[in-house]
Design an enzyme around this catalytic site. Structure first.
Site, PDB file in Angstrom:
ATOM      1  N   HIS A  51      -6.965   5.558   7.590  1.00 49.02           N
ATOM      2  CA  HIS A  51      -8.160   6.274   7.150  1.00 49.02           C
ATOM      3  C   HIS A  51      -9.366   6.024   8.045  1.00 49.02           C
ATOM      4  O   HIS A  51     -10.372   6.717   7.921  1.00 49.02           O
ATOM      5  CB  HIS A  51      -8.506   5.887   5.704  1.00 49.02           C
ATOM      6  CG  HIS A  51      -7.505   6.352   4.701  1.00 49.02           C
ATOM      7  ND1 HIS A  51      -7.109   7.672   4.583  1.00 49.02           N
ATOM      8  CD2 HIS A  51      -6.795   5.671   3.761  1.00 49.02           C
ATOM      9  CE1 HIS A  51      -6.213   7.789   3.618  1.00 49.02           C
ATOM     10  NE2 HIS A  51      -6.002   6.584   3.104  1.00 49.02           N
TER      11      HIS A  51
ATOM     12  N   GLU B 193       0.564   0.949  -3.933  1.00 48.19           N
ATOM     13  CA  GLU B 193      -0.510   1.836  -4.375  1.00 48.19           C
ATOM     14  C   GLU B 193       0.018   3.132  -4.986  1.00 48.19           C
ATOM     15  O   GLU B 193      -0.705   4.120  -5.067  1.00 48.19           O
ATOM     16  CB  GLU B 193      -1.444   2.139  -3.198  1.00 48.19           C
ATOM     17  CG  GLU B 193      -0.741   2.597  -1.938  1.00 48.19           C
ATOM     18  CD  GLU B 193      -1.679   2.679  -0.730  1.00 48.19           C
ATOM     19  OE1 GLU B 193      -2.911   2.635  -0.932  1.00 48.19           O
ATOM     20  OE2 GLU B 193      -1.174   2.803   0.392  1.00 48.19           O
TER      21      GLU B 193
ATOM     22  N   GLN C  18       1.628  -2.004   1.405  1.00 43.32           N
ATOM     23  CA  GLN C  18       0.679  -1.679   0.347  1.00 43.32           C
ATOM     24  C   GLN C  18       1.392  -1.146  -0.882  1.00 43.32           C
ATOM     25  O   GLN C  18       2.248  -0.260  -0.794  1.00 43.32           O
ATOM     26  CB  GLN C  18      -0.355  -0.659   0.830  1.00 43.32           C
ATOM     27  CG  GLN C  18      -1.357  -1.284   1.779  1.00 43.32           C
ATOM     28  CD  GLN C  18      -2.568  -0.407   2.022  1.00 43.32           C
ATOM     29  OE1 GLN C  18      -3.017  -0.298   3.156  1.00 43.32           O
ATOM     30  NE2 GLN C  18      -3.121   0.187   0.988  1.00 43.32           N
TER      31      GLN C  18
END
Length: 286
Positions: free
Chosen positions: A51, A168, A166
């Site tokens: 990101h 998520e 991660q």
């Protein structure tokens, strides 16, 4: 592991942590070096190629080299690769190779939801016989120390490189036990915003929703029980405000410090305390 392989994050984790770090969302070698030199208490930096605005290649390598030039006490650089979703087919392998060949101390892979995906990530980050990573870059070892030879790096990389994934997604939470059971996986990282959204809950503002916090604490307990390191990024809540305000930003800055201390006391092994863009916005607003 050879002591000459500079890796403050690994040293901090082996000493029992917690290890504090920061998120790099801005591109550029000078930006990365400025963040790295900002505090002697930073053990790690994440170069965000998912990101953030740094390109995986060669941008991440330039940031890694700029940080490494500060010497062996410079924060360890972890690269978050842009790959998301299913990666059990090895599709993320080339991104992991790029990050590690540029000298990253570890990789962070987002959106890992199954044990098979975690196994694929680990295999791509380890040299045989533990994995399938290829060897041959003439530049990698220099980012670990000026006098590190290719042979020394090759001999110790499997023990020195950290592999983090991660959690998520809903599937990631449901399959947490099989993910944590993957041999060679060093730890799990939570994206509190994406996790909250995936669970149908409001994003943190600035603290997670109580139901999301329950999931976070469950992951903490299970990860430690499995012998994994556990990390929580403290995202910058001022982004959710309609516009920056000096008073609000100062309050938010104080809250993040309090929140980071709270997470450390709860037993989190890696705690992200700020980002480069967030610190810049805070400073300008104040």
């Amino acid at each position: 592991m050879a002591s000459k392989l500079a890796h403050p994050l690994l040293h901090a984790l082996r000493a029992g942590g917690p290890a504090f770090g920061a998120w790099l969302t801005l591109p550029g070698a000078l930006s990365a070096r400025t963040a790295a030199a900002a505090s002697p208490h930073l053990a790690w930096l994440v170069v965000d190629c998912e990101h953030g605005m740094t390109a995986l290649h060669p941008g991440a390598g330039e940031s890694i080299a700029a940080v490494a030039a500060l010497g062996p006490r410079a924060p360890s650089t972890i690269v978050r690769i842009p790959a998301t979703g299913a990666c059990a087919d090895g599709s993320a392998g080339w991104q992991i190779k790029y990050a590690l060949d540029q000298g990253a101390r570890g990789v962070l892979v987002p959106m890992v939801s199954t044990g098979a995906q975690a196994k694929s990530v680990v295999a791509a980050a380890r040299f045989p016989p533990q994995g399938v990573r290829g060897f041959g870059s003439p530049f990698t070892q220099h980012a670990w120390g000026a006098d590190v030879t290719p042979g020394e790096y090759l001999a110790h990389a499997n023990d020195a490189v950290l592999v983090l994934v991660q959690i998520e997604t809903r599937d990631g939470v449901a399959n947490l036990d099989e993910i944590l059971a993957v041999d060679g996986l060093d730890g799990v990282f939570i994206g509190p915003y994406d996790l909250s959204l995936a669970l149908g809950l409001p994003p943190p503002s600035p603290d997670p929703h109580p139901e999301a916090e329950t999931v976070i604490q469950t992951i903490l307990a299970k990860a430690h029980a499995a012998g994994k390191k556990w990390s929580v990024p403290l995202r910058l809540s001022f982004r959710s405000l309609p516009r920056p305000n000096p008073v609000t930003n100062c309050r938010d800055l104080l809250h993040r410090g309090t929140q980071a201390a709270k997470r450390a006391k709860e037993g989190f092994d890696m705690v992200n305390v700020t980002s480069d863009s967030g610190a810049m916005s805070d400073g300008i607003a104040r």
